[in-house]
Scaffold this active site. Sequence first.
Site, short mmCIF file in Angstrom:
data_model
loop_
_atom_site.label_atom_id
_atom_site.label_comp_id
_atom_site.label_asym_id
_atom_site.label_seq_id
_atom_site.Cartn_x
_atom_site.Cartn_y
_atom_site.Cartn_z
N ARG A 73 61.54 -33.74 41.21
CA ARG A 73 62.92 -33.24 41.14
C ARG A 73 62.96 -31.71 41.21
O ARG A 73 63.94 -31.13 41.70
CB ARG A 73 63.58 -33.73 39.83
CG ARG A 73 65.09 -33.47 39.78
CD ARG A 73 65.73 -34.17 38.59
NE ARG A 73 67.19 -34.06 38.57
CZ ARG A 73 67.88 -33.33 37.72
NH1 ARG A 73 67.26 -32.62 36.81
NH2 ARG A 73 69.20 -33.31 37.77
N ILE A 99 73.11 -31.41 41.49
CA ILE A 99 72.15 -32.51 41.52
C ILE A 99 72.46 -33.34 40.27
O ILE A 99 72.63 -32.80 39.19
CB ILE A 99 70.70 -31.97 41.56
CG1 ILE A 99 69.68 -33.10 41.56
CG2 ILE A 99 70.39 -31.03 40.43
CD1 ILE A 99 68.25 -32.62 41.90
N SER A 100 72.59 -34.66 40.46
CA SER A 100 73.09 -35.49 39.37
C SER A 100 72.11 -35.58 38.20
O SER A 100 70.92 -35.31 38.34
CB SER A 100 73.35 -36.91 39.86
OG SER A 100 74.09 -36.88 41.03
N GLN A 101 72.65 -36.02 37.09
CA GLN A 101 71.83 -36.26 35.90
C GLN A 101 70.84 -37.39 36.23
O GLN A 101 71.24 -38.44 36.75
CB GLN A 101 72.77 -36.68 34.77
CG GLN A 101 72.11 -36.84 33.44
CD GLN A 101 73.08 -37.39 32.39
OE1 GLN A 101 74.22 -37.71 32.69
NE2 GLN A 101 72.60 -37.50 31.17
N PRO A 102 69.53 -37.20 35.94
CA PRO A 102 68.54 -38.23 36.29
C PRO A 102 68.89 -39.61 35.74
O PRO A 102 68.67 -40.62 36.41
CB PRO A 102 67.26 -37.70 35.65
CG PRO A 102 67.45 -36.23 35.58
CD PRO A 102 68.90 -36.01 35.37
#
Lengths: 250, 815
Positions: A73, A99-102
Amino acid sequence: MKNKSHFVMSPLIMAGLILACLMRSVLAEEAEYTKQRQRLVDLIEVDVRLTGQFLGKDVLDEHVLQALRKVPRHEFVPENLRPYAYQNKPLPIGHGQTISQPYIVAIMTDLLGLTQNSRVLEIGTGSAYQAAVLAEVAGNVYSIEIIEALGQKAAGLLKSLGYEAVQTRVGDGYYGWEAAAPFDAIIVTASASHIPPPLIKQLKPGGRMIIPVGSRFTVQHLILVSKDQDNKVTTRQILPVSFVPLTGQH
Amino acid sequence: MVKAKPAYSLLLAVFITSACSLAYEVLLIRLFSIIQWHHFAYLIISLALLGYGVSGVFLAFNRARLTAVYPRAIFANLVLFALSVPGCFWISQQIPFNSVQILWSIQQFWFMCALYVLLALPFFFAANVIGLTFYQYRQDASLIYAADLCGAGIGSLSIIGALFVLLPDKILFVLAGFGLSAAMLVMALAFRGAFGKASVWMTLFMLVALSAFGLLSDMSLTVSPYKDLNQLLRIPGTRVVEQYSSPLGLLSVVESTQMPLRHAPGLSLNADSEPPPQLGVFTDADNMSAITQYDGNPETISHLDQTTSALPYHLQKLHRVLILGAGTGSDVLQARYHGIEHIDAVELNPQIVDLVKKKYAGFAGQLYDPDHVTVHIAEARGFVATSREQFDLIAISLLDAFGASAAGLYALSETYLYTEQAIAEYLRHLKPGGYLGLTRWIKVPPRDLPKLIATVKKALTHLKVNNPERNIVLIRSWQTGTLLVKNGAFSDSEIAELKHFCEARSFDTDYYPGINATEVNRFNIMQEPYYYQAATALLVEQGEDFIADYKFNIEPSTDDRPYFFHFFKWRTLPEILSLLGQGGISLLESGYLLLLIGLVQAASVSLILIVVPLALWKRKLGISSGSRRHFRVLSYFSCLGLAFLFIEIAFIQKFILVMHHPLYAMTVVVSTFLLSAGIGSHYSKKLSETIEKSMIIWPIAGISLVSTLYILNFEGIIDFLLQMNDLTKIICSVGLIAPLGFCMGMPFPMGLSSLSRTTPELIPWAWGVNGCASVVSAILATLIAMQFGFTVLVFMALGLYGLAALSFPGSVREG
């Protein structure tokens, strides 16, 4: 002579030493990132166990977890945000995008129910992190990005990280990817006022589509669209946490 | 040392400073609503106003030094005020503050602190001018306070006017120009001898340079990249075609040449038609609505029949429809699609109507022009209240954007559209068998619609409707839900039509009379059929228990507590906080929490400003050792600061119901309060001439009497004024507010005047205390109103005034 050879040798030795140091630090950095990734996945697993109620299971698909352990990431976030790459948080990546939350990436990917044979379409490549995770789980990934600069950067990045199989395109995602349709799964990360009818058409019977609803930084809830074998379409509204608004005997 | 009376030119400078300072405050809210979001604007500016409090402490410490060079000090502060108004805003624009990230990033917290300091500077300089003048001419405090209040009154009027004609960023320079003009006044008239020719030329040069820069420069606003407008503008081929400014918001019209805009919220999953080309209209760079191209062929807009709000058109033949909040016209278009004979469309913002009616009339297919469409520029609630017509359908759809609505950011905004009294008003305007259609976004877990159901039930019960549960239906798509309330019971044939409508579009029926549990949650499936459960519990069973048990606040809002969007419940907060890490952010009703953060910040900074100097530098503040008099001063001036705004805010809200236009109500009420308080202040000199402490009783008795009279009889006042035309309403409102304002303008200068006779060195400190209290007051007032309503707020203010009367700093012996 002795002295001379000493002089000749020393730059080489120095260079070798520097290279070794650099290598070591790169390797050490990689090892550190791997450790951080593992920690992140552990965290996600705990969260999933706590919220298993809505997924109907306590653990995510092992392939999804494996993908999260593998995809770097930190490569998908701007240099200055790398120290935060493995925190379970969304991050800004420029162009007003995030970038989205994992955790959200993990459950969205899981909800799509992918296998190696799946054909997946992503609307909104963004940082390309989601595309890379998809590529680890599914065999055929197609991704469309509307912002040219972002799309090109993402395509380059995917290539350099070995995700050559991911097909990318810059353009309008509203009409999907007709040539590659139908899809087993579609993931719409770009915001839209409604679900584009063409995308529903490009979903195979038995296929699933996932849409996060909310703003760039906060996902309010997820919409899972399912098309059954008779082409009947239903949605599920999924709150990614275990929360019951009603208490008592109602 | 007895000073001469302040020159009129100096009073004028105070007047201008105060006007500009108030205008700057309103302008900052406008600017930050555009570049960030409204609630953050509120948060940032409420703290920046503490510049007034800082000024008090600063003046208290330096009073001797500054009075010695009074003309220069005033001049310098005026110039600094003028330059810092555009300057600090420009610097603040360079700070990459991103409010949406504040929960994750400590860096953002520091950025926010930097913003506070920068934006507080102009207030600090302005407060120095006024506070120092109070001290310098303490015998004439009433006159200076009069100039201060009247300035603020005129400032509040002028800024509203200015926002209609100028873009907000340009107004910054206008304010700076006025600030420099005030500096010129001080230099050239008030203290002619104190300045050399060079300084006059310098200031004149600055004035010219600033004006030129303001006119020519293009200090474009740095709007957050995460606002919807900026998100859209990243798409190739999109551009802002034009912008219009008004106090109601900055409108931006966006066209997209390469990829069409497709705005059709709530569209059925079964829809196979897509919307025709559209133009986006953004308010404050957010909250997009669309002007849809219409060539007269209904086929092209058939998508409008694929949303939940189309339901009423399928249940029976409707003749007369009222659309509230018509905006860019999609609901009107929907009514036209269904061949309605007469459509009344109500829209508050005349600029939006202009776009559809004139500028893009051709594009929109003369949407608002046909004889059977009547457009009214009015506030929705007021329009209904004064209308004598009855309708087959009154529709209110999705007036707020999903994003902010879902995050709970509207919690602080009052709305009189969804209160119990409003719903009753709509129902009274329905023909027998007519419908009220309320369409809202679907939130998970549900909030708006359960609250509306509870509200509707209460309104129906008030209207003495038997079996209200037979008059209600609720349907839902994955994105929107429509609650339909009928003036009468739903018939079997209507219910059959409803089922057919929903089946064809994959909408869920959540409630209709006689529904059973097997018919719900079939297409848009929730973990449990929450909406069905809520509707049946609220309508059929003991609704009160359900409301009490529900984890969000779904108690109906009322005209006295018009916070429809206030869903926060303390009880649920711990549970939500524990879920934050897992993506439970959507459960956080952040608007209310932001208000609390605002209160905590303002209260703690105020406390530091007041307590720390008091503990460490008592002597420097002018407090003689052993004296307890400063406690009286602290109590008196903080009570006044709190109480003044409590009353002002409560009556702004109450008068919105009279004038029915938030903007007019706010402008008329605020300016009348301030101007009449200014006159009251001037008059208070007469009362202050006697040293009798008891004189303070008179204005406070006046305030108590008048506000009690008003607040307890407000419904009567509204009913009486509602019959009048707009001008009479405004004149009557001014007539009602002025006596109250007049009395409220007196206690502050009376306190200062008493101090000037006994302990003049405490004047700057008292000014600072009052400044801090006012800032805390504005936030506290909203919190109290949300919890207890405006009536309670007014009575609390009266209690504070009583406390002030008790602690009036009279003769030294009492201290």
